[in-house]
Design a protein around this motif. Structure first.
Motif, mmCIF file in Angstrom:
data_model
loop_
_atom_site.group_PDB
_atom_site.id
_atom_site.type_symbol
_atom_site.label_atom_id
_atom_site.label_comp_id
_atom_site.label_asym_id
_atom_site.label_seq_id
_atom_site.Cartn_x
_atom_site.Cartn_y
_atom_site.Cartn_z
ATOM 1 N N ILE A 109 27.776 19.688 -8.875
ATOM 2 C CA ILE A 109 28.940 19.642 -9.759
ATOM 3 C C ILE A 109 29.661 18.303 -9.602
ATOM 4 N N ASN A 110 29.632 17.748 -8.381
ATOM 5 C CA ASN A 110 30.265 16.449 -8.154
ATOM 6 C C ASN A 110 29.494 15.334 -8.853
ATOM 7 N N GLU A 111 28.164 15.468 -8.881
ATOM 8 C CA GLU A 111 27.350 14.512 -9.639
ATOM 9 C C GLU A 111 27.698 14.583 -11.121
ATOM 10 N N LYS A 112 27.881 15.794 -11.595
ATOM 11 C CA LYS A 112 28.194 15.983 -13.014
ATOM 12 C C LYS A 112 29.546 15.355 -13.360
ATOM 13 N N LEU A 113 30.513 15.538 -12.455
ATOM 14 C CA LEU A 113 31.827 14.939 -12.683
ATOM 15 C C LEU A 113 31.730 13.414 -12.763
ATOM 16 N N ARG A 115 29.365 11.634 -13.667
ATOM 17 C CA ARG A 115 28.591 11.149 -14.809
ATOM 18 C C ARG A 115 29.238 11.478 -16.150
ATOM 19 N N LEU A 116 30.436 12.032 -16.110
ATOM 20 C CA LEU A 116 31.146 12.272 -17.366
ATOM 21 C C LEU A 116 31.436 10.929 -18.037
ATOM 22 N N PRO A 117 31.359 10.881 -19.365
ATOM 23 C CA PRO A 117 31.634 9.609 -20.046
ATOM 24 C C PRO A 117 33.030 9.074 -19.769
ATOM 25 N N GLN A 118 33.981 9.983 -19.478
ATOM 26 C CA GLN A 118 35.335 9.528 -19.145
ATOM 27 C C GLN A 118 35.348 8.662 -17.885
ATOM 28 N N VAL A 119 34.275 8.777 -17.090
ATOM 29 C CA VAL A 119 34.163 7.972 -15.868
ATOM 30 C C VAL A 119 33.185 6.825 -16.070
ATOM 31 N N THR A 120 32.007 7.139 -16.596
ATOM 32 C CA THR A 120 30.957 6.116 -16.696
ATOM 33 C C THR A 120 31.286 5.027 -17.706
ATOM 34 N N GLU A 121 32.134 5.324 -18.678
ATOM 35 C CA GLU A 121 32.440 4.330 -19.711
ATOM 36 C C GLU A 121 33.707 3.537 -19.411
ATOM 37 N N LEU A 122 34.283 3.754 -18.245
ATOM 38 C CA LEU A 122 35.429 2.933 -17.856
ATOM 39 C C LEU A 122 34.968 1.503 -17.574
ATOM 40 N N HIS A 123 35.861 0.568 -17.792
ATOM 41 C CA HIS A 123 35.557 -0.837 -17.481
ATOM 42 C C HIS A 123 36.633 -1.359 -16.535
ATOM 43 N N PRO A 124 36.228 -2.108 -15.497
ATOM 44 C CA PRO A 124 37.224 -2.556 -14.515
ATOM 45 C C PRO A 124 38.279 -3.499 -15.061
ATOM 46 N N LEU A 125 38.038 -4.082 -16.241
ATOM 47 C CA LEU A 125 39.025 -4.995 -16.820
ATOM 48 C C LEU A 125 39.926 -4.306 -17.848
ATOM 49 N N GLN A 126 39.805 -2.989 -17.973
ATOM 50 C CA GLN A 126 40.712 -2.276 -18.871
ATOM 51 C C GLN A 126 42.153 -2.411 -18.405
ATOM 52 N N ASP A 127 43.063 -2.313 -19.364
ATOM 53 C CA ASP A 127 44.477 -2.279 -19.018
ATOM 54 C C ASP A 127 44.750 -1.072 -18.112
ATOM 55 N N GLU A 128 45.575 -1.286 -17.095
ATOM 56 C CA GLU A 128 45.841 -0.233 -16.112
ATOM 57 C C GLU A 128 46.390 1.037 -16.743
ATOM 58 N N SER A 129 47.099 0.903 -17.848
ATOM 59 C CA SER A 129 47.670 2.081 -18.503
ATOM 60 C C SER A 129 46.593 3.010 -19.047
ATOM 61 N N THR A 130 45.369 2.477 -19.232
ATOM 62 C CA THR A 130 44.292 3.287 -19.800
ATOM 63 C C THR A 130 43.373 3.888 -18.738
ATOM 64 N N PRO A 355 34.154 3.470 -7.980
ATOM 65 C CA PRO A 355 35.068 4.607 -8.153
ATOM 66 C C PRO A 355 34.359 5.957 -8.279
ATOM 67 N N GLN A 356 33.116 5.958 -8.820
ATOM 68 C CA GLN A 356 32.406 7.235 -8.953
ATOM 69 C C GLN A 356 32.136 7.867 -7.593
ATOM 70 N N ILE A 357 31.851 7.035 -6.581
ATOM 71 C CA ILE A 357 31.612 7.555 -5.240
ATOM 72 C C ILE A 357 32.904 8.112 -4.665
ATOM 73 N N VAL A 358 34.013 7.429 -4.907
ATOM 74 C CA VAL A 358 35.320 7.930 -4.462
ATOM 75 C C VAL A 358 35.621 9.264 -5.133
ATOM 76 N N LEU A 359 35.286 9.385 -6.406
ATOM 77 C CA LEU A 359 35.498 10.634 -7.132
ATOM 78 C C LEU A 359 34.718 11.789 -6.499
#
Length: 523
Positions: A109-113, A115-130, A355-359
């Protein structure tokens, strides 16, 4: 007609035969013009806004050829499935044999979390508010790590344990630089049964390494340690328990001595599997510690990555941590990345690590709670000592030090008697265990313990799993006494063969990249 033959389930040694494919590497499968997926061309609106995306790049940034393999989708699938059949791992076999590396079960279940697109599609240069969600998870995971260790701040930037040790050594250097005594403090003290990186990383930083050997009970020699301490001591870096599974109960006396001469104390707590809820780095007198999240906190070990070596420090060292750290702005009620660390050693990895490992660690900790983490430690120690007591009944097996006392999360055994009786080495037994689908690890080099085995069951396996491993190893040891050549010539049913280790010393006989391989074969 079907002939039914009952399997004796009381006999724990399984009949196993691993698949073996004469499989080329992916570059050798390449056929010019083959495609797995054809990406669509950019829309006209995109082209009009940003151009073709290539011509704006400096010419020296553009490769003349990419030289990637061109392979059809079904052949890629076939290739990697075949490779997977030639691999042992925690999801396939009873994984007890990888001592010190703590290969435990990772909840899917942790692997599934992760790999959610809400996590995998994040970019480190995104604005912090997002990215408030992942920043909050990182912040709360830090709070858990602080409670577990007693440290005051944590960085998740290091890629793994060895880089975490390098981070601690870098902080030691920066701290003494600021105090103006780096020229004098040029020595790091460690022990021979701590992880080799505890010596290697500070050596890379230019420190002279002083190694403390054990006394007759396997504890770091206290008198030798007192002699080693001086005004030249920059830091003490140690694992406790050490790789033998022996825990030093006098550790606070060691750290006090270092502090008395102005040195820092760094705890290699990569594997805290047997200590969760039992002991903390703070009460043992340490100024820094690190956890391997892919060991203690159940993210997959991942064959060296991705991983996270979470480094924690006391207040006086917080400003030396790699930037950025995750902080909370109470006025704006939002999390943000804090780059304003006065004495920061700088980045040891880009951005904020993985961050995925921290999650995954966050989910694991939340699912267990404080009582659950303590239960993990108790079961890990119980499993280890059950395995220890059962294996010690065999005439070939012994374990040096603290006779009659329990170990913590693992044991480094010796098969010296087996070698003397039969000429069979621990390396021979290691290969023969592969014929039963079992992993088995020897030791870091050099072998301070003769013919070593290092086993760590963790809290994952049941008693039945441990019994299966014991039965298999017992079968292989008994077999070695009956016919030494069975072990010496192994493996027979594994996908690998017996390696001529002398070839590893000849760099002309191996290559670690495709480019290096081509250079050698095209000579």
């Amino acid at each position: 007609m079907i002939i039914v033959k009952a399997i004796n389930r009381d006999y724990k040694v399984r009949n196993f035969h691993q698949a073996k494919w004469d499989e080329p590497i992916i570059f050798e499968l390449s056929q010019r013009g083959e495609r797995g997926v054809i990406p669509p061309s950019a829309d006209c609106e995109v082209v009009s806004a940003v151009g073709d995306g290539v011509s704006v790049l400096p010419k020296n940034f553009i490769r003349k050829s990419v030289d990637l393999p061109e392979v059809a989708q079904h052949r890629v699938l076939r290739h990697y499935l075949r490779l997977s059949q030639q691999t042992l791992g925690a999801d396939l076999n009873v994984e007890i044999g990888q001592g010190t590396c703590t290969v435990k079960y990772s909840p899917k279940i942790n692997e599934k979390l992760a790999r959610l697109p809400q996590v995998t599609e994040l970019h480190p240069l995104q604005d912090e508010s997002t990215v408030q969600g992942i920043l909050e998870i990182m912040s709360k995971t830090e709070e858990y790590m602080k409670e577990i260790s007693g440290m005051d701040r944590f960085s998740f930037q290091p890629s793994g344990g060895s880089q975490a040790i390098m981070t601690m050594a870098s902080i030691v250097r920066a701290y003494h630089d600021k105090n103006g005594d780096s020229d004098v403090r040029d020595e790091i003290i460690t022990t021979i049964y701590s992880h080799p990186s505890d010596a290697a990383a500070p050596a890379v930083k230019g420190y002279k390494i002083i190694k403390i050997f054990p006394d007759e009970n396997g504890y770091p020699g206290f008198e030798a340690f007192k002699t080693a301490i001086s005004e030249r001591t920059a830091a003490f870096i140690v694992a406790n328990p050490e790789d033998t599974g022996v825990f030093n109960p006098r550790i606070k006396e060691f750290t006090d001595l270092v502090h008395n001469v102005g040195g820092l104390c760094c705890y290699d707590q990569a594997n805290a599997n047997g200590l969760l809820g039992v002991t903390r780095a703070k009460e043992a007198g340490f100024d820094m510690c690190f956890f391997n999240i892919h060991k203690t906190f159940s993210a997959p070990h991942g064959c060296g990555g991705p991983a996270t070596g979470a480094v924690g420090v006391v207040d006086k060292l917080a400003s030396f941590l790699p930037a950025p750290l995750v902080d909370y702005n109470t006025d704006k009620e939002e999390y943000y990345l804090n780059y304003d660390l006065e004495n920061s050693i700088g980045r040891v990895r880009i951005f904020s690590g993985v961050p995925q490992i921290v999650l995954k660690a966050y989910a694991w900790i939340r699912s267990l709670g404080a009582d659950g983490l303590y239960e993990v430690a108790k079961i890990a120690v119980l499993n280890n000592n059950y395995l220890f007591n059962e294996l010690m009944k065999h005439k070939a097996v012994d374990a040096p030090y603290i006779k009659g006392k329990q170990r913590i999360e693992q044991v480094r055994y010796t098969l010296e008697k087996l070698r003397d009786d039969t000429t069979v080495t621990t390396g021979d037994i290691q290969r023969r265990m592969m014929d039963f689908g079992m992993h088995y690890w020897t030791s870091h080099h050099p072998y301070y313990i003769e013919e070593p085995i290092t086993l760590e069951p963790t809290e994952t396996p049941s008693k039945e799993d441990i019994d299966e491993y014991i039965a298999t190893l017992t079968h292989v040891l008994d077999e070695a006494y009956e016919d030494a050549n069975m072990a010496i010539n192994a493996p027979y049913r594994s996908s690998i063969h017996k390696v001529d280790e002398s070839e590893l010393d000849d760099s002309d006989k191996w290559a670690i990249t495709w480019r290096a391989y081509k250079k050698k074969v095209e000579k």
